[in-house]
Motif scaffolding. Structure first.
Motif, short mmCIF file in Angstrom:
data_model
loop_
_atom_site.label_atom_id
_atom_site.label_comp_id
_atom_site.label_asym_id
_atom_site.label_seq_id
_atom_site.Cartn_x
_atom_site.Cartn_y
_atom_site.Cartn_z
N HIS A 17 0.87 -1.24 -0.03
CA HIS A 17 0.20 -0.01 0.04
C HIS A 17 0.80 1.50 0.04
CE1 HIS A 17 -2.97 2.89 0.95
NE2 HIS A 17 -2.42 3.09 2.09
N GLN A 18 1.86 1.09 0.65
CA GLN A 18 2.74 2.39 0.93
C GLN A 18 3.52 2.67 -0.42
OE1 GLN A 18 5.09 1.40 4.08
NE2 GLN A 18 3.87 2.26 5.74
N TYR A 19 4.12 1.58 -1.25
CA TYR A 19 4.70 1.29 -2.46
C TYR A 19 3.74 2.13 -3.51
CZ TYR A 19 6.74 0.16 -6.87
OH TYR A 19 6.88 0.19 -8.11
N TYR A 20 2.50 1.67 -3.62
CA TYR A 20 1.49 2.30 -4.56
C TYR A 20 1.20 3.70 -4.27
CZ TYR A 20 1.47 -2.22 -6.76
OH TYR A 20 1.43 -3.71 -7.49
N GLY A 21 1.26 3.99 -3.07
CA GLY A 21 0.94 5.39 -2.75
C GLY A 21 2.06 6.26 -2.99
N TYR A 22 3.20 5.81 -2.72
CA TYR A 22 4.41 6.54 -2.97
C TYR A 22 4.78 6.92 -4.72
CZ TYR A 22 9.45 7.83 -3.13
OH TYR A 22 10.67 8.26 -3.23
N THR A 23 4.59 5.75 -5.26
CA THR A 23 4.72 6.09 -6.66
C THR A 23 3.41 6.54 -7.43
OG1 THR A 23 4.22 3.34 -6.94
CG2 THR A 23 6.19 4.10 -6.51
N GLY A 24 2.61 6.83 -6.82
CA GLY A 24 1.50 7.60 -7.68
C GLY A 24 0.65 6.75 -8.09
N PHE A 25 0.22 5.44 -7.64
CA PHE A 25 -0.56 4.48 -8.77
C PHE A 25 -1.93 4.90 -8.25
CE2 PHE A 25 -3.32 0.80 -8.33
CZ PHE A 25 -3.13 0.25 -9.39
N TYR A 26 -2.42 5.29 -7.08
CA TYR A 26 -3.74 5.68 -6.47
C TYR A 26 -3.98 6.85 -7.38
CZ TYR A 26 -3.02 2.13 -2.84
OH TYR A 26 -2.61 1.08 -2.31
N LYS A 27 -3.07 7.96 -7.37
CA LYS A 27 -3.32 9.28 -8.36
C LYS A 27 -3.54 8.86 -9.60
CE LYS A 27 -0.66 12.43 -5.13
NZ LYS A 27 0.39 13.29 -5.05
N PHE A 28 -2.88 7.75 -10.39
CA PHE A 28 -3.06 7.35 -11.64
C PHE A 28 -4.45 6.96 -11.80
CE2 PHE A 28 -2.87 4.04 -14.75
CZ PHE A 28 -2.67 4.68 -15.84
N VAL A 29 -4.90 6.22 -10.69
CA VAL A 29 -6.26 5.52 -10.91
C VAL A 29 -7.15 6.50 -10.91
CG1 VAL A 29 -7.77 3.81 -10.02
CG2 VAL A 29 -5.27 3.25 -10.30
N TRP A 30 -7.25 7.51 -10.09
CA TRP A 30 -7.96 8.61 -9.83
C TRP A 30 -8.21 9.43 -10.90
CZ3 TRP A 30 -12.38 9.65 -7.93
CH2 TRP A 30 -12.93 11.00 -7.65
N ALA A 31 -6.81 9.76 -11.46
CA ALA A 31 -7.01 10.51 -12.66
C ALA A 31 -7.64 10.04 -13.88
CB ALA A 31 -5.60 11.18 -13.03
N SER A 32 -7.35 8.67 -14.03
CA SER A 32 -7.99 7.94 -15.24
C SER A 32 -9.14 8.05 -14.98
CB SER A 32 -7.38 6.41 -15.06
OG SER A 32 -5.95 6.58 -15.43
N LEU A 33 -9.72 7.77 -13.72
CA LEU A 33 -11.42 7.65 -13.50
C LEU A 33 -12.05 9.08 -13.92
CD1 LEU A 33 -11.70 5.55 -10.26
CD2 LEU A 33 -12.58 4.96 -12.38
N ARG A 34 -11.34 10.17 -13.47
CA ARG A 34 -11.80 11.36 -13.58
C ARG A 34 -11.85 11.54 -15.15
NH1 ARG A 34 -8.87 15.98 -10.31
NH2 ARG A 34 -7.03 14.47 -10.82
#
Length: 205
Positions: A17-34
């Motif tokens: 979870h920390q790795y995906y948060g640090y590398t921007g995975f969650y931001k990428f998913v959110w941006a893709s959804l938007r």
């Protein structure tokens, strides 16, 4: 022993979870959804407006089913899904809803998309063996390749489920030699995407 195993599992999940948060995975998913929401809303609004004021979309889809053989339409879709996802799958999902066996044709479309992704994967593999083409595609798909290297299977899952061209994600996976067996497993979520979207599209058209 069980408690130790559970704590190890929790710590691994926390690190992941920390790795995906640090590398921007969650931001990428959110941006893709938007980014995906606006085009979907526009397509839905356009379909509604066309159906209400210009022509009967339901009748148009029925006419298409009567004019063209199913294998022709599925063949076009397969080519699209193999070559960068040129045509939105939603149009084909709407078409399947007007067939005599909607969920049978929807399943065939999902399978065609899945197989098209596999073709894209091997196009990616082939690209790596042609230096000039590989260098060109490395530049064009730089972002996708970089993200696939960082997030691997999770990006394939996102590509299978969200309105991101699955073909491009698959091609990037082939270019970086992502394990094929894992790709096949993650790609199965493509079927879930088609059935979830069909629940909405079938009601509309």
């Amino acid at each position: 022993m069980k408690e130790k195993a559970k704590s190890k599992k929790k710590s691994r999940l926390r690190l992941l979870h920390q790795y995906y948060g640090y590398t921007g995975f969650y931001k990428f998913v959110w941006a893709s959804l938007r980014k995906a929401v606006l085009p979907i809303v526009l397509v839905v609004a356009a379909l509604w407006a066309i159906d209400r004021y210009l022509l009967d979309i339901e009748q148009m889809l029925v006419t298409i089913t009567e004019t063209y053989e199913p294998f022709q339409i599925i063949g076009i879709f397969f080519l699209s899904e193999s070559l960068l996802g040129l045509v939105p799958p939603e149009l084909f999902i709407a078409w399947s809803g007007k067939m005599n066996s909607p969920f049978l044709y929807l399943s065939i479309l999902a399978l065609a998309s899945y197989l098209g992704g596999i073709v894209s994967y091997f196009i990616g593999v082939g690209i790596t063996k042609i230096p000039s083409v590989h260098n060109t595609m490395e530049l064009k798909l730089a972002r996708h390749i970089k993200n696939t290297r960082k997030w691997g299977g999770f990006l394939i899952i996102v590509g299978a489920l969200l309105p991101i061209p699955f073909s491009i994600t698959s091609m990037a996976a082939g270019i970086i030699s992502f394990p094929f067996a894992s790709y096949l497993i993650f790609g199965l979520l493509r079927f879930a995407r088609f059935f979830l979207y069909a629940l909405v599209i079938f009601e509309m058209v």
